[in-house]
Design an enzyme around this catalytic site. Structure first.
Site, PDB file in Angstrom:
ATOM      1  N   HIS A   1      -2.260   3.957  -1.969  1.00 61.21           N
ATOM      2  CA  HIS A   1      -1.459   2.711  -1.325  1.00 61.21           C
ATOM      3  C   HIS A   1      -0.095   2.558  -2.015  1.00 61.21           C
ATOM      4  CE1 HIS A   1      -5.901   1.986  -0.963  1.00 61.21           C
ATOM      5  NE2 HIS A   1      -5.547   1.678  -0.034  1.00 61.21           N
TER       6      HIS A   1
ATOM      7  N   LYS B   1      -7.479   9.291   5.983  1.00 62.28           N
ATOM      8  CA  LYS B   1      -8.199  10.039   6.803  1.00 62.28           C
ATOM      9  C   LYS B   1      -9.538   9.545   7.281  1.00 62.28           C
ATOM     10  CE  LYS B   1      -7.190  14.251   9.144  1.00 62.28           C
ATOM     11  NZ  LYS B   1      -5.958  14.563   9.484  1.00 62.28           N
TER      12      LYS B   1
END
Ligand code: NAD
Length: 472
Positions: free
Chosen positions: A65, A107
């Site tokens: 992040h 993903k």
């Protein structure tokens, strides 16, 4: 047990560690860059067409992040597992960093073989998966933006968008919750060919570097280069197309049923149509058959482009590779053992992590288009054309000569969406190539371009974390 479960993720972290020692970051920061921040593992039921209920296993991993939103494809495959999505999300973090796409890596995966489900069942699975992501805030234009991967495409992305918009009505930037959408649903022109075009731009940039080419015993430029492509799917087809259009000769194409060779060059579109009609690439008019497909990888050529699957060059055949340069269009076409052998043989490997980043780069352009709510080129096309026409007119008046009609069309042309996407991608790939090469040249202990690419990626993510001030 833990080793078993995290094989692929661990192999990514091994490559990471190999490169990390060439960076300036302290251990703690490196540990944070390496870690997969969050994994959402879910199970949900769907009713199948035959009336039975099946419990589906699915994942979304958000590796980093340091920049948000997170970004990464969703694959439908019965091989999907937590280790795989974690590893692929880590690769996305580094891939985005290298090409300066301001996303963290992510993903997703659903553990199904899509061929065993009807379109109706797939739609139910996709919509349910999306609603699970929405409920946990794992999707959204500012949080996490999925895209297609194995087994998914425009159709699934349109279902994801529709489900998201249904659950978040009126969200003004909602269209940016997913990329790889059909054009009519907020997709961008140029996305389909983006990866192949990115491969071409990246290899072309390397081929323009006189010192690199001299070491490899090649002249600069693409013109006349002898190229072999493995895999005539989306990536291989477009890579071959752009190479041929820029003067290279595609001397061999390999598919899983065999390969074909013609020293004068093959036309990928003709080969594609022939294969469609004949269900095989073999016996293509004017070409020589190579019955064992993998033999094509071992033929003498300037540039070898594996664009099919992983691990095709490994300890068993790396020694026999005669190409001077390998452009990794596929993900993971070389095993770590092959890498070591090729370094010793002096073959330059241009790594997948950045070379096939064209798809995510153009996904970024799609996301920007969605946030700006306007098609690229819409505001400036006519203005540019009027201005260019005026300049040509003035030039003709002043010189008394007229500009050749073909050149006039070229100069007058104002940019369409696809022109701007291509030019943005070209610039991105050129910058990334130069950055990686500069890093490699600056430290002669870095063994290969792949490690240099990791070093560049780690430095960018490290800088980002450091500047976020989360390590007081
Ligand atoms: P695709 O399914 O469109 O094409 C793959 C092609 O390889 C098919 O034509 C298939 O028949 C052929 N093939 C399969 N086995 C083979 C073998 N043993 N020998 C020779 N050919 C074989 O897939 P794609 O989208 O072109 O992706 C190819 C690779 O590129 C994958 O590794 C993928 O992860 C990677 N990649 C794709 C994208 C993208 O935008 N599509 C982006 C980044 C990376």
């Amino acid at each position: 047990m833990a080793d078993q479960q995290y094989d692929f993720f661990e192999s990514v972290t091994r490559s990471f560690d190999k490169a990390a020692k060439f960076t300036r970051w302290e251990t703690g920061i490196l540990e944070q860059i390496k870690a997969c921040n969050a994994v959402y593992r879910m199970r949900f039921p769907i009713r199948r067409d035959d009336g039975s209920i099946e419990v589906i296993e699915a994942y979304r991993a958000q590796h980093s992040h340091h920049k948000t939103p997170c970004k990464g494809g969703i694959r439908y495959s019965d091989m999907v597992n937590q280790d795989e999505v974690m590893a692929l999300s880590a690769l996305m973090t580094f891939k985005c960093a290298i090409v300066n796409v301001p996303f963290g890596g992510a993903k997703g995966g659903i553990k199904i073989n899509p061929n065993k489900y009807s379109a109706f069942e797939l739609q139910k699975i996709t919509r349910r998966y999306t609603s699970e992501l929405v409920k946990k805030n794992y999707i959204g234009p500012g949080t996490d933006v999925p895209a297609p991967d194995y087994g998914t495409g425009e159709r699934e992305m349109a279902w994801i968008l529709d489900t998201y918009m249904t659950m978040r009505p009126g969200e003004i930037d909602g269209m940016g919750c997913v990329t790889g959408k059909p054009i009519t649903q907020g997709g961008v022109r140029g996305r389909k060919e983006a990866t192949g075009l990115g491969v071409f731009y990246g290899v072309r940039e390397v081929c323009s570097m006189p010192d690199v080419m001299e070491k490899l015993g090649m002249t600069t430029g693409i013109e006349g280069k002898r190229v072999i492509v493995q895999g005539l799917g989306n990536v291989g087809y477009h890579t071959a197309k752009f190479f041929r259009e820029h003067g290279a000769k595609i001397i061999a194409i390999a598919e899983y049923e065999g390969a074909i060779y013609n020293e004068n060059g093959l036309n990928e579109e003709e080969v594609f149509q022939y294969r469609k009609a004949n269900k095989s690439i073999l016996n293509f008019p004017g070409a020589t058959n190579i019955p064992k497909s993998s033999d094509a990888l071992e033929m003498e050529c300037d540039i070898l482009i594996p664009a099919a699957l992983e691990n095709v060059i490994n300890a068993s055949n790396a020694e026999k590779i005669k190409a001077k340069m390998i452009g990794e269009a596929a993900n993971g076409p070389l095993s770590p053992e092959a890498d070591d052998i090729l370094i010793k043989k002096g073959i330059l490997v241009i790594p997948d992590m950045y070379l096939n980043a064209g798809g995510v780069t153009v996904s970024y352009f799609e996301w920007l288009k969605n946030l700006s709510h306007v098609r690229y080129g819409r505001m400036e096309k006519r203005f540019t054309e009027n201005l260019n026409r005026h300049i040509i007119h003035q030039m003709e008046e002043l010189t008394g000569k007229s500009v050749n009609p073909d050149d006039k069309i070229l100069i007058e042309h104002g940019p369409d969406e696809v022109d701007l996407v291509y030019s943005g991608l070209e610039q991105t790939m050129i910058e990334a190539t130069r950055e990686i090469m500069a890093c490699w040249k600056a430290n002669d202990k870095i063994p290969d371009m792949r490690t240099a690419a990791y070093v560049v990626a780690i430095d960018k993510v490290g800088t980002s974390y450091a500047e976020l001030g989360i390590f007081p």
